[in-house]
Design a protein around this motif. Structure first.
Motif, PDB file in Angstrom:
ATOM      1  N   GLU A 124      30.606  28.920  42.870  1.00  0.00           N
ATOM      2  CA  GLU A 124      31.308  28.435  44.005  1.00  0.00           C
ATOM      3  C   GLU A 124      32.795  28.487  43.850  1.00  0.00           C
ATOM      4  OE1 GLU A 124      32.318  24.871  47.142  1.00  0.00           O
ATOM      5  OE2 GLU A 124      30.462  24.639  45.990  1.00  0.00           O
ATOM      6  N   ARG A 125      33.275  28.425  42.856  1.00  0.00           N
ATOM      7  CA  ARG A 125      34.842  28.303  42.760  1.00  0.00           C
ATOM      8  C   ARG A 125      35.111  29.895  42.498  1.00  0.00           C
ATOM      9  NH1 ARG A 125      36.817  24.006  38.426  1.00  0.00           N
ATOM     10  NH2 ARG A 125      38.897  24.567  39.108  1.00  0.00           N
ATOM     11  N   ALA A 157      27.390  39.812  50.958  1.00  0.00           N
ATOM     12  CA  ALA A 157      28.382  38.698  49.939  1.00  0.00           C
ATOM     13  C   ALA A 157      29.785  39.114  50.122  1.00  0.00           C
ATOM     14  CB  ALA A 157      28.035  38.660  48.687  1.00  0.00           C
ATOM     15  N   TYR A 158      29.900  40.366  49.946  1.00  0.00           N
ATOM     16  CA  TYR A 158      31.765  40.703  50.197  1.00  0.00           C
ATOM     17  C   TYR A 158      31.979  40.505  51.731  1.00  0.00           C
ATOM     18  CZ  TYR A 158      32.370  42.895  45.449  1.00  0.00           C
ATOM     19  OH  TYR A 158      32.403  42.631  44.187  1.00  0.00           O
ATOM     20  N   GLN A 211      38.182  42.232  43.327  1.00  0.00           N
ATOM     21  CA  GLN A 211      37.262  41.313  44.154  1.00  0.00           C
ATOM     22  C   GLN A 211      36.083  41.117  43.715  1.00  0.00           C
ATOM     23  OE1 GLN A 211      37.871  44.351  47.248  1.00  0.00           O
ATOM     24  NE2 GLN A 211      39.070  42.642  48.412  1.00  0.00           N
ATOM     25  N   GLY A 248      33.396  32.407  43.581  1.00  0.00           N
ATOM     26  CA  GLY A 248      32.934  33.307  44.710  1.00  0.00           C
ATOM     27  C   GLY A 248      33.970  32.945  45.902  1.00  0.00           C
ATOM     28  N   HIS A 249      34.789  31.710  45.927  1.00  0.00           N
ATOM     29  CA  HIS A 249      35.708  31.689  47.064  1.00  0.00           C
ATOM     30  C   HIS A 249      37.064  31.854  46.465  1.00  0.00           C
ATOM     31  CE1 HIS A 249      32.489  29.186  48.428  1.00  0.00           C
ATOM     32  NE2 HIS A 249      32.832  29.698  49.622  1.00  0.00           N
ATOM     33  N   GLU A 273      30.959  38.174  53.667  1.00  0.00           N
ATOM     34  CA  GLU A 273      31.011  36.983  53.806  1.00  0.00           C
ATOM     35  C   GLU A 273      32.392  36.192  53.155  1.00  0.00           C
ATOM     36  OE1 GLU A 273      28.733  32.876  52.577  1.00  0.00           O
ATOM     37  OE2 GLU A 273      27.573  34.371  53.464  1.00  0.00           O
ATOM     38  N   THR A 274      32.498  36.820  51.916  1.00  0.00           N
ATOM     39  CA  THR A 274      33.740  36.260  51.384  1.00  0.00           C
ATOM     40  C   THR A 274      35.180  36.939  51.619  1.00  0.00           C
ATOM     41  OG1 THR A 274      32.254  36.085  49.295  1.00  0.00           O
ATOM     42  CG2 THR A 274      34.724  36.246  48.933  1.00  0.00           C
ATOM     43  N   TYR A 275      35.029  38.117  52.055  1.00  0.00           N
ATOM     44  CA  TYR A 275      36.417  38.767  52.378  1.00  0.00           C
ATOM     45  C   TYR A 275      36.657  39.359  53.624  1.00  0.00           C
ATOM     46  CZ  TYR A 275      36.884  38.899  47.337  1.00  0.00           C
ATOM     47  OH  TYR A 275      37.187  38.581  46.065  1.00  0.00           O
ATOM     48  N   VAL A 301      32.203  38.340  44.017  1.00  0.00           N
ATOM     49  CA  VAL A 301      31.193  37.712  44.804  1.00  0.00           C
ATOM     50  C   VAL A 301      30.281  37.002  43.752  1.00  0.00           C
ATOM     51  CG1 VAL A 301      31.375  39.109  46.842  1.00  0.00           C
ATOM     52  CG2 VAL A 301      29.772  39.594  45.307  1.00  0.00           C
ATOM     53  N   ARG A 353      40.447  33.947  45.800  1.00  0.00           N
ATOM     54  CA  ARG A 353      41.100  35.248  46.310  1.00  0.00           C
ATOM     55  C   ARG A 353      41.482  35.973  45.225  1.00  0.00           C
ATOM     56  NH1 ARG A 353      38.744  36.444  50.646  1.00  0.00           N
ATOM     57  NH2 ARG A 353      39.860  36.530  52.410  1.00  0.00           N
TER      58      ARG A 353
END
Length: 121
Positions: free
Chosen positions: A10-11, A92-93, A36, A13-14, A95-97, A38, A16
């Motif tokens: 989680e850390r 996943a990318y 970057q 994956g979130h 959703e994250t970015y 994920v 930046r």
């Protein structure tokens, strides 16, 4: 080989800002780069927007091991080409970015061919 904890995934994956560095033959860490990343399917994935020819990507892939720092996580890792064609990393990318030009670069065909799976060593 131990896996990632849910908290680490989680850390990372979130995060930046994600730094990876290859392990040199003498055991020292090489130059770190910002990438970057994920988290998906119990692993961490990184891509090179400049494709498999990027020098940092080639060096890390050839080393096969290195170190990652992201979101307060700092771990030695094993690096291998990502080969699961059923894994949807583009989502996943996204959703994250979010969207825009950076997302188009990291989900483009050149970057998809330069995807590495990162697992703890």
């Amino acid at each position: 080989m131990s896996g990632w904890t849910d908290e680490e995934l989680e850390r990372i994956g979130h995060a930046r800002v994600v730094h990876v560095a290859p392990r040199r033959p003498d055991g020292a860490l090489g130059n770190r780069v910002t990438v970057q990343a994920v988290a998906a399917d119990g692993a961490v994935y990184i891509r090179s927007v400049h494709g498999p020819g990027a020098s940092w990507f080639r060096t890390l892939r050839e080393a096969g091991e290195g170190h990652i720092q992201a979101g307060g996580v700092s771990r030695d890792v094993v690096v291998e080409p990502a080969v699961d064609p059923g894994l949807d990393l583009d989502s996943a990318y996204r959703e994250t970015y979010g969207g825009g030009r950076p997302l188009r670069a990291i989900t483009g065909p050149l970057a998809v061919r330069a995807t590495l799976k990162i697992t703890p060593s």
